[in-house]
Scaffold this motif. Sequence first.
Motif, PDB file in Angstrom:
ATOM      1  N   ALA A  24      39.206  44.349  31.734  1.00 33.02           N
ATOM      2  CA  ALA A  24      38.394  44.500  32.936  1.00 33.02           C
ATOM      3  C   ALA A  24      38.551  45.892  33.538  1.00 33.02           C
ATOM      4  O   ALA A  24      39.618  46.523  33.445  1.00 33.02           O
ATOM      5  CB  ALA A  24      38.806  43.465  33.975  1.00 33.02           C
ATOM      6  N   SER A  25      37.475  46.352  34.154  1.00 30.72           N
ATOM      7  CA  SER A  25      37.520  47.608  34.884  1.00 30.72           C
ATOM      8  C   SER A  25      36.467  47.583  35.979  1.00 30.72           C
ATOM      9  O   SER A  25      35.488  46.831  35.884  1.00 30.72           O
ATOM     10  CB  SER A  25      37.283  48.801  33.948  1.00 30.72           C
ATOM     11  OG  SER A  25      36.013  48.713  33.334  1.00 30.72           O
ATOM     12  N   GLY A  26      36.684  48.377  37.014  1.00 31.82           N
ATOM     13  CA  GLY A  26      35.701  48.510  38.078  1.00 31.82           C
ATOM     14  C   GLY A  26      35.820  47.519  39.212  1.00 31.82           C
ATOM     15  O   GLY A  26      34.998  47.539  40.128  1.00 31.82           O
ATOM     16  N   PHE A  27      36.813  46.632  39.147  1.00 34.93           N
ATOM     17  CA  PHE A  27      37.048  45.697  40.240  1.00 34.93           C
ATOM     18  C   PHE A  27      38.531  45.325  40.250  1.00 34.93           C
ATOM     19  O   PHE A  27      39.270  45.642  39.305  1.00 34.93           O
ATOM     20  CB  PHE A  27      36.162  44.453  40.131  1.00 34.93           C
ATOM     21  CG  PHE A  27      36.405  43.587  38.913  1.00 34.93           C
ATOM     22  CD1 PHE A  27      35.862  43.916  37.671  1.00 34.93           C
ATOM     23  CD2 PHE A  27      37.171  42.428  39.010  1.00 34.93           C
ATOM     24  CE1 PHE A  27      36.066  43.115  36.559  1.00 34.93           C
ATOM     25  CE2 PHE A  27      37.386  41.626  37.909  1.00 34.93           C
ATOM     26  CZ  PHE A  27      36.838  41.966  36.680  1.00 34.93           C
ATOM     27  N   THR A  28      38.957  44.649  41.306  1.00 30.48           N
ATOM     28  CA  THR A  28      40.374  44.313  41.473  1.00 30.48           C
ATOM     29  C   THR A  28      40.693  43.058  40.660  1.00 30.48           C
ATOM     30  O   THR A  28      40.692  41.942  41.172  1.00 30.48           O
ATOM     31  CB  THR A  28      40.696  44.103  42.959  1.00 30.48           C
ATOM     32  OG1 THR A  28      40.202  45.199  43.724  1.00 30.48           O
ATOM     33  CG2 THR A  28      42.209  43.996  43.149  1.00 30.48           C
ATOM     34  N   PHE A  29      40.981  43.288  39.400  1.00 28.52           N
ATOM     35  CA  PHE A  29      41.165  42.197  38.440  1.00 28.52           C
ATOM     36  C   PHE A  29      42.206  41.185  38.905  1.00 28.52           C
ATOM     37  O   PHE A  29      42.022  39.977  38.728  1.00 28.52           O
ATOM     38  CB  PHE A  29      41.570  42.787  37.089  1.00 28.52           C
ATOM     39  CG  PHE A  29      41.836  41.771  36.014  1.00 28.52           C
ATOM     40  CD1 PHE A  29      43.135  41.489  35.611  1.00 28.52           C
ATOM     41  CD2 PHE A  29      40.789  41.100  35.402  1.00 28.52           C
ATOM     42  CE1 PHE A  29      43.388  40.572  34.622  1.00 28.52           C
ATOM     43  CE2 PHE A  29      41.025  40.174  34.410  1.00 28.52           C
ATOM     44  CZ  PHE A  29      42.323  39.899  34.013  1.00 28.52           C
ATOM     45  N   GLY A  30      43.267  41.652  39.492  1.00 29.07           N
ATOM     46  CA  GLY A  30      44.370  40.768  39.875  1.00 29.07           C
ATOM     47  C   GLY A  30      44.034  39.761  40.954  1.00 29.07           C
ATOM     48  O   GLY A  30      44.826  38.857  41.211  1.00 29.07           O
ATOM     49  N   THR A  31      42.864  39.877  41.563  1.00 35.28           N
ATOM     50  CA  THR A  31      42.444  38.915  42.592  1.00 35.28           C
ATOM     51  C   THR A  31      41.386  37.944  42.080  1.00 35.28           C
ATOM     52  O   THR A  31      40.855  37.148  42.849  1.00 35.28           O
ATOM     53  CB  THR A  31      41.915  39.646  43.838  1.00 35.28           C
ATOM     54  OG1 THR A  31      40.716  40.355  43.493  1.00 35.28           O
ATOM     55  CG2 THR A  31      42.950  40.622  44.390  1.00 35.28           C
ATOM     56  N   TYR A  32      41.085  38.049  40.799  1.00 34.92           N
ATOM     57  CA  TYR A  32      40.045  37.203  40.207  1.00 34.92           C
ATOM     58  C   TYR A  32      40.652  36.167  39.257  1.00 34.92           C
ATOM     59  O   TYR A  32      41.452  36.522  38.382  1.00 34.92           O
ATOM     60  CB  TYR A  32      39.053  38.055  39.418  1.00 34.92           C
ATOM     61  CG  TYR A  32      38.024  38.755  40.266  1.00 34.92           C
ATOM     62  CD1 TYR A  32      38.404  39.711  41.203  1.00 34.92           C
ATOM     63  CD2 TYR A  32      36.674  38.464  40.120  1.00 34.92           C
ATOM     64  CE1 TYR A  32      37.456  40.362  41.989  1.00 34.92           C
ATOM     65  CE2 TYR A  32      35.720  39.107  40.895  1.00 34.92           C
ATOM     66  CZ  TYR A  32      36.118  40.054  41.824  1.00 34.92           C
ATOM     67  OH  TYR A  32      35.174  40.687  42.594  1.00 34.92           O
ATOM     68  N   GLY A  33      40.239  34.939  39.405  1.00 33.68           N
ATOM     69  CA  GLY A  33      40.517  33.954  38.370  1.00 33.68           C
ATOM     70  C   GLY A  33      39.654  34.259  37.156  1.00 33.68           C
ATOM     71  O   GLY A  33      38.559  34.814  37.291  1.00 33.68           O
ATOM     72  N   ILE A  51      42.469  30.484  33.921  1.00 29.31           N
ATOM     73  CA  ILE A  51      43.781  30.875  34.422  1.00 29.31           C
ATOM     74  C   ILE A  51      43.577  31.471  35.813  1.00 29.31           C
ATOM     75  O   ILE A  51      42.614  32.208  36.049  1.00 29.31           O
ATOM     76  CB  ILE A  51      44.469  31.868  33.464  1.00 29.31           C
ATOM     77  CG1 ILE A  51      45.909  32.148  33.886  1.00 29.31           C
ATOM     78  CG2 ILE A  51      43.667  33.157  33.310  1.00 29.31           C
ATOM     79  CD1 ILE A  51      46.729  32.845  32.798  1.00 29.31           C
ATOM     80  N   THR A  52      44.459  31.133  36.731  1.00 32.57           N
ATOM     81  CA  THR A  52      44.345  31.640  38.082  1.00 32.57           C
ATOM     82  C   THR A  52      44.694  33.133  38.139  1.00 32.57           C
ATOM     83  O   THR A  52      45.231  33.699  37.186  1.00 32.57           O
ATOM     84  CB  THR A  52      45.267  30.852  39.017  1.00 32.57           C
ATOM     85  OG1 THR A  52      46.602  30.862  38.478  1.00 32.57           O
ATOM     86  CG2 THR A  52      44.792  29.419  39.178  1.00 32.57           C
ATOM     87  N   SER A  53      44.395  33.743  39.272  1.00 38.73           N
ATOM     88  CA  SER A  53      44.581  35.188  39.401  1.00 38.73           C
ATOM     89  C   SER A  53      46.032  35.622  39.159  1.00 38.73           C
ATOM     90  O   SER A  53      46.280  36.680  38.581  1.00 38.73           O
ATOM     91  CB  SER A  53      44.114  35.660  40.776  1.00 38.73           C
ATOM     92  OG  SER A  53      44.809  34.965  41.798  1.00 38.73           O
ATOM     93  N   SER A  54      46.967  34.782  39.575  1.00 35.40           N
ATOM     94  CA  SER A  54      48.378  35.117  39.394  1.00 35.40           C
ATOM     95  C   SER A  54      48.891  34.764  38.005  1.00 35.40           C
ATOM     96  O   SER A  54      49.975  35.202  37.613  1.00 35.40           O
ATOM     97  CB  SER A  54      49.215  34.363  40.421  1.00 35.40           C
ATOM     98  OG  SER A  54      49.163  32.968  40.162  1.00 35.40           O
ATOM     99  N   GLY A  55      48.127  33.943  37.303  1.00 39.18           N
ATOM    100  CA  GLY A  55      48.577  33.469  35.999  1.00 39.18           C
ATOM    101  C   GLY A  55      49.431  32.222  36.063  1.00 39.18           C
ATOM    102  O   GLY A  55      49.900  31.727  35.037  1.00 39.18           O
ATOM    103  N   ALA A  56      49.611  31.682  37.265  1.00 35.52           N
ATOM    104  CA  ALA A  56      50.532  30.562  37.432  1.00 35.52           C
ATOM    105  C   ALA A  56      49.978  29.248  36.899  1.00 35.52           C
ATOM    106  O   ALA A  56      50.745  28.365  36.496  1.00 35.52           O
ATOM    107  CB  ALA A  56      50.889  30.404  38.907  1.00 35.52           C
ATOM    108  N   THR A  57      48.676  29.103  36.913  1.00 38.54           N
ATOM    109  CA  THR A  57      48.062  27.823  36.546  1.00 38.54           C
ATOM    110  C   THR A  57      46.993  28.026  35.497  1.00 38.54           C
ATOM    111  O   THR A  57      46.160  28.928  35.611  1.00 38.54           O
ATOM    112  CB  THR A  57      47.446  27.147  37.771  1.00 38.54           C
ATOM    113  OG1 THR A  57      48.445  26.979  38.771  1.00 38.54           O
ATOM    114  CG2 THR A  57      46.855  25.798  37.406  1.00 38.54           C
ATOM    115  N   THR A  58      47.020  27.192  34.478  1.00 35.08           N
ATOM    116  CA  THR A  58      46.011  27.218  33.427  1.00 35.08           C
ATOM    117  C   THR A  58      45.373  25.853  33.279  1.00 35.08           C
ATOM    118  O   THR A  58      45.944  24.829  33.685  1.00 35.08           O
ATOM    119  CB  THR A  58      46.621  27.632  32.078  1.00 35.08           C
ATOM    120  OG1 THR A  58      47.672  26.713  31.724  1.00 35.08           O
ATOM    121  CG2 THR A  58      47.193  29.041  32.132  1.00 35.08           C
TER     122      THR A  58
END
Length: 118
Positions: A24-33, A51-58
Motif C-alpha cells: 500500500a501507498s498514498g494512505f495511512t495503511f496502519g489505520t485500515y483493516g 485482518i484488523t488494522s493492528s493485526g490482532a484479529t483475523t
Amino acid sequence: QVQLVQSGGGLVQPGGSLRLSCAASGFTFGTYGTSWYRQAPGKEREFVASITSSGATTNYADSVKGRFTISRDNAKNTVYLQMNSLKPEDTAVYYCYARNSYGSTYYWGQGTQVTVSS
C-alpha cells in the motif's frame, strides 16, 4: 496517489503453496483493516480472509480455514496471504482490499491470478 499493488500469483500444482503480497501507498495503511477476496470465472467475488488494522484479529472463510493465513507488516505497509494445500477450486483472481474504521474510504488492489492445476 493511492495504490494497492499486488504480487505473487501464478500457476501451482494441487497441494502446493503461494504467497500473495499487497503493498500500500498514498494512505495511512496502519489505520485500515485489510482483506483478501477472490473471484472465480462466472462467479461472484467472495470473501477470503481479513485482518484488523493492528493485526490482532483475523477472520477466514470456511473454505480456506486451516490452509490460508493472512498477515500484515505495518512497517512495510504490506498485507500478505499465505496459501497452503491449494486446491483446484482455489483458482481465481485474488484482490486485496483496505477499508478505514468508519467504512467510508476503501481501496482495491488490481487483482492477481492464482491457478491451481496439474
